[in-house]
Write an enzyme that holds these catalytic residues in place. Structure first.
Site, PDB file in Angstrom:
ATOM      1  N   ASN A   1     141.744  17.357  52.759  1.00  0.00           N
ATOM      2  CA  ASN A   1     141.779  17.888  51.394  1.00  0.00           C
ATOM      3  C   ASN A   1     140.866  17.040  50.509  1.00  0.00           C
ATOM      4  O   ASN A   1     141.176  15.888  50.224  1.00  0.00           O
ATOM      5  CB  ASN A   1     143.231  17.843  50.902  1.00  0.00           C
ATOM      6  CG  ASN A   1     143.386  18.371  49.484  1.00  0.00           C
ATOM      7  OD1 ASN A   1     142.397  18.609  48.784  1.00  0.00           O
ATOM      8  ND2 ASN A   1     144.621  18.542  49.050  1.00  0.00           N
TER       9      ASN A   1
ATOM     10  N   CYS B   1     143.176  19.776  42.199  1.00  0.00           N
ATOM     11  CA  CYS B   1     142.471  20.543  43.237  1.00  0.00           C
ATOM     12  C   CYS B   1     142.012  21.913  42.747  1.00  0.00           C
ATOM     13  O   CYS B   1     141.212  22.568  43.413  1.00  0.00           O
ATOM     14  CB  CYS B   1     143.357  20.697  44.468  1.00  0.00           C
ATOM     15  SG  CYS B   1     143.880  19.128  45.169  1.00  0.00           S
TER      16      CYS B   1
ATOM     17  N   HIS C   1     141.494  26.886  48.581  1.00  0.00           N
ATOM     18  CA  HIS C   1     141.582  25.427  48.587  1.00  0.00           C
ATOM     19  C   HIS C   1     142.108  24.982  49.953  1.00  0.00           C
ATOM     20  O   HIS C   1     142.995  25.620  50.526  1.00  0.00           O
ATOM     21  CB  HIS C   1     142.525  24.988  47.457  1.00  0.00           C
ATOM     22  CG  HIS C   1     142.837  23.538  47.493  1.00  0.00           C
ATOM     23  ND1 HIS C   1     141.853  22.588  47.620  1.00  0.00           N
ATOM     24  CD2 HIS C   1     144.017  22.860  47.431  1.00  0.00           C
ATOM     25  CE1 HIS C   1     142.425  21.386  47.635  1.00  0.00           C
ATOM     26  NE2 HIS C   1     143.730  21.525  47.520  1.00  0.00           N
TER      27      HIS C   1
HETATM   28  C1  LIG Z   1     152.738  17.088  53.436  1.00  0.00           C
HETATM   29  C2  LIG Z   1     153.054  18.149  54.458  1.00  0.00           C
HETATM   30  C3  LIG Z   1     151.910  18.228  55.476  1.00  0.00           C
HETATM   31  C4  LIG Z   1     154.319  17.762  55.197  1.00  0.00           C
HETATM   32  O1  LIG Z   1     154.671  18.752  56.124  1.00  0.00           O
HETATM   33  P1  LIG Z   1     156.206  19.156  56.320  1.00  0.00           P
HETATM   34  O2  LIG Z   1     156.284  20.014  57.515  1.00  0.00           O
HETATM   35  O3  LIG Z   1     156.681  19.728  55.025  1.00  0.00           O
HETATM   36  O4  LIG Z   1     156.878  17.769  56.633  1.00  0.00           O
HETATM   37  P2  LIG Z   1     158.117  17.125  55.906  1.00  0.00           P
HETATM   38  O5  LIG Z   1     157.799  16.776  54.502  1.00  0.00           O
HETATM   39  O6  LIG Z   1     159.262  18.048  56.143  1.00  0.00           O
HETATM   40  O7  LIG Z   1     158.316  15.791  56.736  1.00  0.00           O
HETATM   41  C5  LIG Z   1     158.806  15.829  58.054  1.00  0.00           C
HETATM   42  C6  LIG Z   1     158.942  14.442  58.619  1.00  0.00           C
HETATM   43  O8  LIG Z   1     157.654  13.862  58.879  1.00  0.00           O
HETATM   44  C7  LIG Z   1     157.610  12.527  58.371  1.00  0.00           C
HETATM   45  N1  LIG Z   1     156.242  12.200  57.976  1.00  0.00           N
HETATM   46  C8  LIG Z   1     155.659  12.290  56.749  1.00  0.00           C
HETATM   47  N2  LIG Z   1     154.381  11.916  56.824  1.00  0.00           N
HETATM   48  C9  LIG Z   1     154.125  11.590  58.114  1.00  0.00           C
HETATM   49  C10 LIG Z   1     152.992  11.144  58.806  1.00  0.00           C
HETATM   50  N3  LIG Z   1     151.806  10.952  58.211  1.00  0.00           N
HETATM   51  N4  LIG Z   1     153.098  10.923  60.133  1.00  0.00           N
HETATM   52  C11 LIG Z   1     154.251  11.109  60.792  1.00  0.00           C
HETATM   53  N5  LIG Z   1     155.386  11.531  60.172  1.00  0.00           N
HETATM   54  C12 LIG Z   1     155.310  11.771  58.849  1.00  0.00           C
HETATM   55  C13 LIG Z   1     158.557  12.539  57.219  1.00  0.00           C
HETATM   56  O9  LIG Z   1     159.030  11.226  56.976  1.00  0.00           O
HETATM   57  C14 LIG Z   1     159.661  13.464  57.708  1.00  0.00           C
HETATM   58  O10 LIG Z   1     160.503  12.719  58.554  1.00  0.00           O
HETATM   59  P3  LIG Z   1     162.099  12.951  58.551  1.00  0.00           P
HETATM   60  O11 LIG Z   1     162.293  14.413  58.910  1.00  0.00           O
HETATM   61  O12 LIG Z   1     162.580  12.023  59.613  1.00  0.00           O
HETATM   62  O13 LIG Z   1     162.540  12.618  57.174  1.00  0.00           O
HETATM   63  C15 LIG Z   1     153.233  19.520  53.777  1.00  0.00           C
HETATM   64  O14 LIG Z   1     154.436  19.532  53.044  1.00  0.00           O
HETATM   65  C16 LIG Z   1     152.107  19.893  52.864  1.00  0.00           C
HETATM   66  O15 LIG Z   1     151.001  20.124  53.306  1.00  0.00           O
HETATM   67  N6  LIG Z   1     152.333  20.021  51.544  1.00  0.00           N
HETATM   68  C17 LIG Z   1     151.345  20.461  50.597  1.00  0.00           C
HETATM   69  C18 LIG Z   1     150.061  19.713  50.606  1.00  0.00           C
HETATM   70  C19 LIG Z   1     149.787  19.096  49.292  1.00  0.00           C
HETATM   71  O16 LIG Z   1     150.658  18.925  48.516  1.00  0.00           O
HETATM   72  N7  LIG Z   1     148.543  18.730  49.013  1.00  0.00           N
HETATM   73  C20 LIG Z   1     148.188  18.098  47.776  1.00  0.00           C
HETATM   74  C21 LIG Z   1     148.116  19.017  46.624  1.00  0.00           C
HETATM   75  S1  LIG Z   1     146.795  20.126  46.732  1.00  0.00           S
END
Ligand SMILES: CC(C)(COP(=O)(O)OP(=O)(O)OC[C@H]1O[C@@H](n2cnc3c(N)ncnc32)[C@H](O)[C@@H]1OP(=O)(O)O)[C@@H](O)C(=O)NCCC(=O)NCCS
Length: 356
Positions: free
Chosen positions: A280, A112, A250
């Site tokens: 994204n 990215c 980004h």
């Molecule tokens: C991915 C992202 C949105 C997740 O948000 P978060 O608040 O950290 O959520 P968590 O990882 O703590 O997951 C919370 C729960 O949601 C669940 N979950 C994951 N994806 C889900 C989805 N699409 N729908 C519903 N629930 C989902 C998980 O299983 C987890 O459940 P649990 O608590 O029972 O284990 C966030 O971490 C993020 O944006 N990260 C960076 C983005 C990124 O890496 N982009 C690519 C590189 S540029």
């Protein structure tokens, strides 16, 4: 030698098929509410054509905006991690499609962060005096890679392309300074491990890609990485956070963007956000947001624009762009994608069937 390398043209191409959160929730276990509140995304685009088609249309629109002829393009860089083919490069496909026969061409994969990396490379090559007109494109067809059983990644990404033309300039403009880095020790936090020569192609399943993803780890490193690179850039230029007119970050997660703005003490009204429409789009997010900022009149002559990104690698990058005099295109291109007669769900239906 040229002192500066100014952006003189800009264009974007987003495919027409829209995939909403509710449509995704109709096929996998997720909800509009979860996606919106965790990421800020409401919908994304799904491409019905190869990546190089998106890149070509964005590139032709950027050349029209700069009023440069395609024969004059002597450098063509495509920032992408979703190439049409491994051999040849996506840039070679784009060269053939747009007719840029006098250009040196290559792909640059920095995930990215690829657009900022590519803009730095093009800027340095123009400043060296060896190149006169560069076309820099960030373009992705990430939905092609989706594994729909990985719900955490399948909801976050989308397809699109953005492009700029870069030319020598005597006035202080273009990318004034950038700083690029990578946290290779965390490379496992985002990878597609079963696509490439590290695997055994006769044993590994090359039809279904595993998308390995640790969103929390990336989130944590993203804000720190982008803020760190930004301060290196501002210090080098003798500027402070208060000197930034606009931020084009980004677009991976609205909460990451808000954390960065807070960290830099910059009001969110100065920050470009379009993640709700496109998700994204990896290397395409920054050039697409730049084009939309120009189209909406949010960029003024001489503005200092901060670019910041992070991505697979885990790469990180920041750069300070000084806008030139012109904020309107010189010409418009009539380039279009071939018509799409499918819905977004139709386009991804086979991939859903095979990976769920
Ligand atoms: C991915 C992202 C949105 C997740 O948000 P978060 O608040 O950290 O959520 P968590 O990882 O703590 O997951 C919370 C729960 O949601 C669940 N979950 C994951 N994806 C889900 C989805 N699409 N729908 C519903 N629930 C989902 C998980 O299983 C987890 O459940 P649990 O608590 O029972 O284990 C966030 O971490 C993020 O944006 N990260 C960076 C983005 C990124 O890496 N982009 C690519 C590189 S540029």
């Amino acid at each position: 030698m040229s002192e500066f390398a100014e952006i003189t043209g800009w264009g974007k191409c987003v495919p027409p098929a829209v995939l909403t959160n509710d449509q995704i929730a109709s096929v996998i276990d997720t909800s509009d509410e979860w996606i919106r509140t965790r990421s800020g995304i409401r919908e994304r685009r799904v491409s019905h054509v190869p990546n190089s088609d998106l890149a070509s249309v964005a590139g032709m629109r950027a050349m029209a905006a700069a009023d440069v002829s395609v024969e004059d393009i002597d450098l063509l860089i495509v920032a992408t991690c979703t190439p049409d083919t491994v051999i040849p490069s996506t840039a070679a496909h784009v060269q053939r499609k747009i007719g840029a026969r006098n250009a040196a061409v290559f792909d640059l994969n920095a995930g990215c962060s690829g657009f900022i990396y590519s803009l730095e490379v093009a800027t340095s090559m123009i400043r060296s005096g060896s190149f006169k007109k560069a076309l820099v494109i960030g373009s992705e067809r990430i939905t092609w890679l989706f594994n729909w059983s990985n719900r955490d990644t399948a909801v976050l990404f989308g397809d699109g392309a953005g492009a700029v033309v870069v030319e020598p300039s005597a006035r202080e403009s273009g990318l004034l300074y950038s700083h690029l880095g990578c946290e290779g020790e965390a490379a496992d936090a985002l990878q597609v491990p079963n696509f490439g020569t590290a695997g055994n192609r006769f044993v590994d399943n090359y039809e279904v890609f595993d998308v390995q993803f640790d969103g929390r780890e990336i989130f944590r490193r993203a804000v720190k990485g982008m803020a760190g690179e930004t301060h290196i850039v501002l210090d080098k230029l003798g500027l402070t956070d208060a000197d930034i007119d606009r931020i084009i970050p980004h677009q991976a997660n609205l909460r990451i963007i808000e954390s960065l703005a807070k960290y830099l003490s910059v009001d969110m009204s100065k920050v470009e956000v379009n993640i709700e429409k496109y998700g994204n789009t990896s290397a395409a997010t920054i050039p697409v947001a730049l084009v939309e900022a120009l189209e909406a009149g949010r960029i003024k002559a001489g503005d200092r624009i901060l670019l910041a990104a992070f991505g697979a690698g885990l790469t990180r990058a920041a750069g300070l762009l000084r806008w030139g005099d012109r904020v309107t295109p010189l010409k418009h291109s009539d380039a279009e994608l071939k018509p799409c007669d499918q819905t977004a769900l139709d386009i991804v239906s086979e991939s859903i069937e095979r990976t769920l």
